[in-house]
Structure formats: C-alpha cells, structure tokens
Motif scaffolding. Sequence first.
Motif, PDB file in Angstrom:
ATOM      1  N   ASP A   3      16.048  20.244  28.812  1.00  0.00           N
ATOM      2  CA  ASP A   3      15.210  21.347  28.346  1.00  0.00           C
ATOM      3  C   ASP A   3      13.729  21.090  28.606  1.00  0.00           C
ATOM      4  O   ASP A   3      12.899  21.929  28.283  1.00  0.00           O
ATOM      5  CB  ASP A   3      15.461  21.646  26.864  1.00  0.00           C
ATOM      6  N   ARG A   4      13.391  19.924  29.211  1.00  0.00           N
ATOM      7  CA  ARG A   4      11.987  19.620  29.510  1.00  0.00           C
ATOM      8  C   ARG A   4      11.913  18.862  30.834  1.00  0.00           C
ATOM      9  O   ARG A   4      12.895  18.303  31.300  1.00  0.00           O
ATOM     10  CB  ARG A   4      11.377  18.774  28.399  1.00  0.00           C
ATOM     11  N   VAL A   5      10.728  18.863  31.414  1.00  0.00           N
ATOM     12  CA  VAL A   5      10.450  18.147  32.656  1.00  0.00           C
ATOM     13  C   VAL A   5       9.410  17.077  32.340  1.00  0.00           C
ATOM     14  O   VAL A   5       8.435  17.346  31.640  1.00  0.00           O
ATOM     15  CB  VAL A   5       9.870  19.110  33.729  1.00  0.00           C
ATOM     16  N   ARG A   6       9.604  15.885  32.845  1.00  0.00           N
ATOM     17  CA  ARG A   6       8.595  14.836  32.683  1.00  0.00           C
ATOM     18  C   ARG A   6       7.586  15.029  33.814  1.00  0.00           C
ATOM     19  O   ARG A   6       7.951  15.058  34.986  1.00  0.00           O
ATOM     20  CB  ARG A   6       9.214  13.457  32.745  1.00  0.00           C
ATOM     21  N   GLN A  19       3.844  12.954  30.527  1.00  0.00           N
ATOM     22  CA  GLN A  19       4.430  13.518  29.316  1.00  0.00           C
ATOM     23  C   GLN A  19       5.499  14.540  29.647  1.00  0.00           C
ATOM     24  O   GLN A  19       5.585  15.031  30.770  1.00  0.00           O
ATOM     25  CB  GLN A  19       3.366  14.132  28.414  1.00  0.00           C
ATOM     26  N   GLU A  20       6.290  14.872  28.642  1.00  0.00           N
ATOM     27  CA  GLU A  20       7.330  15.897  28.756  1.00  0.00           C
ATOM     28  C   GLU A  20       6.674  17.264  28.577  1.00  0.00           C
ATOM     29  O   GLU A  20       5.875  17.456  27.662  1.00  0.00           O
ATOM     30  CB  GLU A  20       8.380  15.700  27.664  1.00  0.00           C
ATOM     31  N   VAL A  21       7.019  18.225  29.468  1.00  0.00           N
ATOM     32  CA  VAL A  21       6.460  19.575  29.404  1.00  0.00           C
ATOM     33  C   VAL A  21       7.588  20.588  29.596  1.00  0.00           C
ATOM     34  O   VAL A  21       8.675  20.249  30.062  1.00  0.00           O
ATOM     35  CB  VAL A  21       5.349  19.792  30.458  1.00  0.00           C
ATOM     36  N   ASP A  22       7.299  21.847  29.258  1.00  0.00           N
ATOM     37  CA  ASP A  22       8.290  22.914  29.410  1.00  0.00           C
ATOM     38  C   ASP A  22       8.333  23.467  30.824  1.00  0.00           C
ATOM     39  O   ASP A  22       9.397  23.818  31.329  1.00  0.00           O
ATOM     40  CB  ASP A  22       7.993  24.060  28.434  1.00  0.00           C
ATOM     41  N   GLU A  23       7.168  23.594  31.456  1.00  0.00           N
ATOM     42  CA  GLU A  23       7.106  24.108  32.824  1.00  0.00           C
ATOM     43  C   GLU A  23       5.814  23.665  33.484  1.00  0.00           C
ATOM     44  O   GLU A  23       4.841  23.332  32.805  1.00  0.00           O
ATOM     45  CB  GLU A  23       7.228  25.626  32.861  1.00  0.00           C
ATOM     46  N   ILE A  35       7.866  25.080  38.378  1.00  0.00           N
ATOM     47  CA  ILE A  35       8.890  24.057  38.162  1.00  0.00           C
ATOM     48  C   ILE A  35       9.387  24.147  36.724  1.00  0.00           C
ATOM     49  O   ILE A  35       8.599  24.042  35.779  1.00  0.00           O
ATOM     50  CB  ILE A  35       8.330  22.636  38.426  1.00  0.00           C
ATOM     51  N   LEU A  36      10.684  24.326  36.572  1.00  0.00           N
ATOM     52  CA  LEU A  36      11.334  24.377  35.264  1.00  0.00           C
ATOM     53  C   LEU A  36      12.332  23.222  35.178  1.00  0.00           C
ATOM     54  O   LEU A  36      12.639  22.587  36.198  1.00  0.00           O
ATOM     55  CB  LEU A  36      12.060  25.713  35.093  1.00  0.00           C
ATOM     56  N   PRO A  37      12.865  22.935  33.996  1.00  0.00           N
ATOM     57  CA  PRO A  37      13.866  21.870  33.888  1.00  0.00           C
ATOM     58  C   PRO A  37      15.044  22.108  34.840  1.00  0.00           C
ATOM     59  O   PRO A  37      15.395  23.249  35.136  1.00  0.00           O
ATOM     60  CB  PRO A  37      14.321  21.969  32.429  1.00  0.00           C
ATOM     61  N   ASP A  38      15.614  21.024  35.331  1.00  0.00           N
ATOM     62  CA  ASP A  38      16.747  21.033  36.265  1.00  0.00           C
ATOM     63  C   ASP A  38      16.410  21.669  37.607  1.00  0.00           C
ATOM     64  O   ASP A  38      17.277  22.237  38.272  1.00  0.00           O
ATOM     65  CB  ASP A  38      17.975  21.719  35.644  1.00  0.00           C
ATOM     66  N   HIS A  39      15.154  21.575  38.013  1.00  0.00           N
ATOM     67  CA  HIS A  39      14.744  22.098  39.314  1.00  0.00           C
ATOM     68  C   HIS A  39      15.387  21.271  40.425  1.00  0.00           C
ATOM     69  O   HIS A  39      15.640  20.083  40.263  1.00  0.00           O
ATOM     70  CB  HIS A  39      13.216  22.053  39.448  1.00  0.00           C
ATOM     71  N   ILE A  40      15.623  21.889  41.553  1.00  0.00           N
ATOM     72  CA  ILE A  40      16.188  21.202  42.695  1.00  0.00           C
ATOM     73  C   ILE A  40      15.229  20.102  43.171  1.00  0.00           C
ATOM     74  O   ILE A  40      14.010  20.236  43.026  1.00  0.00           O
ATOM     75  CB  ILE A  40      16.486  22.209  43.839  1.00  0.00           C
ATOM     76  N   THR A  41      15.761  19.041  43.726  1.00  0.00           N
ATOM     77  CA  THR A  41      14.956  17.947  44.261  1.00  0.00           C
ATOM     78  C   THR A  41      14.174  18.439  45.468  1.00  0.00           C
ATOM     79  O   THR A  41      14.730  19.114  46.341  1.00  0.00           O
ATOM     80  CB  THR A  41      15.872  16.776  44.676  1.00  0.00           C
ATOM     81  N   MET A  51      -3.687  24.011  38.832  1.00  0.00           N
ATOM     82  CA  MET A  51      -2.403  23.498  38.365  1.00  0.00           C
ATOM     83  C   MET A  51      -2.361  23.746  36.865  1.00  0.00           C
ATOM     84  O   MET A  51      -3.384  23.644  36.191  1.00  0.00           O
ATOM     85  CB  MET A  51      -2.309  22.000  38.648  1.00  0.00           C
ATOM     86  N   SER A  52      -1.176  24.064  36.345  1.00  0.00           N
ATOM     87  CA  SER A  52      -1.057  24.237  34.902  1.00  0.00           C
ATOM     88  C   SER A  52       0.304  23.742  34.446  1.00  0.00           C
ATOM     89  O   SER A  52       1.240  23.650  35.233  1.00  0.00           O
ATOM     90  CB  SER A  52      -1.262  25.696  34.501  1.00  0.00           C
ATOM     91  N   PHE A  53       0.362  23.412  33.163  1.00  0.00           N
ATOM     92  CA  PHE A  53       1.643  23.079  32.562  1.00  0.00           C
ATOM     93  C   PHE A  53       1.672  23.659  31.163  1.00  0.00           C
ATOM     94  O   PHE A  53       0.633  23.906  30.552  1.00  0.00           O
ATOM     95  CB  PHE A  53       1.917  21.566  32.571  1.00  0.00           C
ATOM     96  N   LYS A  54       2.879  23.905  30.692  1.00  0.00           N
ATOM     97  CA  LYS A  54       3.056  24.550  29.397  1.00  0.00           C
ATOM     98  C   LYS A  54       3.823  23.631  28.468  1.00  0.00           C
ATOM     99  O   LYS A  54       4.837  23.061  28.848  1.00  0.00           O
ATOM    100  CB  LYS A  54       3.806  25.866  29.579  1.00  0.00           C
ATOM    101  N   ASN A  55       3.296  23.494  27.268  1.00  0.00           N
ATOM    102  CA  ASN A  55       3.922  22.736  26.193  1.00  0.00           C
ATOM    103  C   ASN A  55       4.045  23.670  25.005  1.00  0.00           C
ATOM    104  O   ASN A  55       3.044  23.957  24.352  1.00  0.00           O
ATOM    105  CB  ASN A  55       3.048  21.540  25.814  1.00  0.00           C
TER     106      ASN A  55
END
Length: 173
Positions: A3-6, A19-23, A35-41, A51-55
């Motif tokens: 449910d999160r991306v490092r 850190q762990e982020v949502d997107e 980029i969301l969790p479980d994104h393709i390699t 650049m942005s990230f969401k927590n």
Amino acid sequence: MADRVRLKLVTPSRLLLDQEVDEVTVPGATGELGILPDHITFLTSLEVGEMSFKNGSERVKLALSGGYAEVLDNVMTVLANAAEYANEIDVERAKNAQLRAEKKIEDLDREDKEFTATEAALHRAIVRIQVASREARRQLRRPLPLPPSSQDQFRFFQRPHRPIPHSLHQWHS
C-alpha cells in the motif's frame, strides 16, 4: 499488494529522502510519470522539472534538475543531479540566475556551444521559481483553524430565530 512505495532521493551531495510514501510524480524524459504501489519495474531518465510525493493528505514538492529513476520491488530510487524542497529554494537567487541566463542567451547564437548550457540553466531557474511560488500560494490558501475556545466568542453573531411572516400585515406590526 503493497500500500506504499519506499522513495529514496539521492543527490551528489546528500541523501535527501528515504521514506514510505503513497505516490510519487516525476518529470520523465517522455512526460510526467506517476508511481503508485506495485508499479512495474523500470528505469528512466528524468528531466528538469517538478517532483512531488504524497503522504496521506500532504503533498510535498521539490525542484529536480534531471537525473535517473528506478522502480524495483516497491522501491523508487531517484538519482538526481540536484534537488531542492520548495521551502528551501532561494527565490531571489533563482530570479538572478534567470536574469543572467536570459541576458546571456540574447548575446549568444543558437550555434554557439554555450547556448544549450545557458538554455538549460534558464530552464532550471524557471522551474525553481515555479516550484517555490506554487508552494507559497498553497501555504496562503491553507485555512487557519480556530482554537476551540474562540468558537464560543463568535456566538453573538448568530441571530435569534424569528418566524417568517405569512402576510404583509405581519411585516408592519
């Protein structure tokens, strides 16, 4: 399913983030990438941009000066030439860099070796100014919460309930 991306953001001078982020959103070579969790390699180059990230409900923005990004097993590693949080950007310095680059571009021919480097410097300065300005506007729009005790102070603004008159005679009485 994760449910999160490092997110790891590394510049030549420091580890900026781990850190762990949502997107995550980055300026890719072919456009903006989300980029969301479980994104393709994948592995891609990055352009100068925001650049942005969401927590949770908080979105954090950075100015990015190009680099590379890799996504592998829910870990996104960004190797950036340079990166700055919006609140770290010295806007006056960025505006001066923009003015210097604009003046230099006026004096250069497109065929000159320095033209491309100066154009890139101009683009970096503009991105830094835009990222800092957007963050400043976002901070201004954020409502200030009232402390619970001050809610009681505004009760005198409430009008007492009066029934609505059903005829004109009631208005004049």
